[in-house]
Design a protein around this motif. Structure first.
Motif: not given
Lengths: 214, 125
Positions: A92-101, A155-169
């Motif tokens: 899944x690709x959030x709006x304005x997050x590049x899909x190809x790069x 989205x960057x917010x989702x990535x950051x919050x998820x990694x925190x919530x699973x204990x990686x940060x």
């Protein structure tokens, strides 16, 4: 599910669809199973029937070779009864997050962090925050590739919050990154930040530690 | 063709877009012979990067207007209209031609338009 698994799942779906419609299927055929005009290529699936033949390529969009795709399309346009279908498969690709790069390489991350530190020292706090966050986001997305592949292009917010919530940060690092992200988002989107500028010398060492762990 | 202009766009932008479509259609039509009695199907596929430029219905009308006089004589000839928009390269399945492959490879939005004589009621396909 990884992108490779998504691709395989899609190939199976398409195989089943063509079989229901009376086609004979070859999945990842060997060279000798292919007509001569297809031998320079390695198609994922070839479906044949008296009514027509289809070459199917299933690819993550970041893995597509545009020249190869164009050449294959040109070849099949010259072959009566043949057509090409391309299936782009993505997490899944959030709006304005590049899909190809692809994610930035280490060299770019290191350069951005160094530049952020220099800019902050020169009083360019907005520019410093933009570059520091860019580097941090690469590292977070790289962590997501293994920890939660479906989030790599969210989205960057989702990535950051998820990694925190699973204990990686750690909590203290998460709070610094959250502040950096919010400041950067305000600047990037043309708004005046409500919060004070983050301290780049304070957050960059944490970003580098995450980089080592990613 | 690149990022489309909405039906809600201003005069200059719409004129520029219509000219661009008309020029592309004239170049592409080859030996297509325009007859006022033909019933036609107009197919429009809009692929965008990141976010679409406008709603689909606001993309279709300027395109159709621009094709009048180039691909057909009168709007009434378009008895089937098929329009889609998708994010470029994201979970889409495309019957790929060389023209489409080049458009997918380019780093911008694009609109792919075809006009054919109709053979079936598209809405029941």
């Amino acid at each position: 599910m990884t992108t490779a698994q998504l691709e395989q799942q899609k190939i199976e779906e398409i195989r089943a669809e063509f079989e229901r419609n009376g086609f004979a299927i070859l999945v990842r055929p060997s060279t000798r199973e292919l007509p001569e005009f297809l031998r320079p290529f390695a198609p994922d699936l070839v479906a044949t029937s008296p009514r027509g033949n289809v070459v199917v390529e299933v690819k993550a969009s970041s893995d597509v070779d545009p020249d190869q795709m164009t050449r294959l399309a040109q070849v099949l346009e010259r072959e009566p009864g043949w057509r090409l279908e391309v299936v782009f498969v993505n997490q899944p690709v959030a709006a304005e997050v590049p899909s190809d790069e692809r994610l930035a390489p280490e060299e770019q991350v290191n350069r951005l962090l160094s530049s952020a530190e220099s800019l902050f020292a020169s009083g360019e706090v907005e520019a410093a925050a933009m570059l520091a966050w860019s580097a941090a986001e690469t590292i977070l997305r790289r962590s997501a590739q293994s920890a939660a592949p479906e989030l790599e292009r969210q989205s960057s917010a989702r990535v950051l919050k998820h990694l925190y919530s699973i204990g990686l940060i750690e909590t203290s690092v998460y709070e610094k990154l959250l502040l950096l992200m919010q400041f950067r988002n305000a600047v990037a989107h043309g708004f005046e930040p409500k919060m004070a500028a983050p301290s780049i010398p304070d957050v960059v060492p944490d970003i580098r530690r995450l980089q080592q762990a990613a | 063709m690149g990022t489309p202009v909405s039906a809600q766009g201003d005069g200059d932008a719409k004129r520029f877009w219509k000219k661009r479509i008309g020029d592309a259609a004239r170049e592409a039509r080859g030996d297509w012979s325009r007859s006022a009695s033909d019933e036609l199907v107009l197919r429009i596929a809009y692929f965008y990067i990141d976010a679409p430029a406008a709603d689909l219905d606001n993309i279709v009308k300027p395109l159709q207007d621009a094709l009048k006089g180039v691909a057909f004589e009168d709007d009434i000839q378009v008895v089937d209209l098929v329009a889609s928009m998708r994010r470029k390269g994201v979970n889409v399945r495309v019957r790929m031609t060389a023209i489409l492959a080049a458009a997918f490879a380019a780093g911008s939005d694009f609109v792919h338009v075809t006009v054919d004589r109709t053979s079936t009621i598209e809405v029941f396909r």
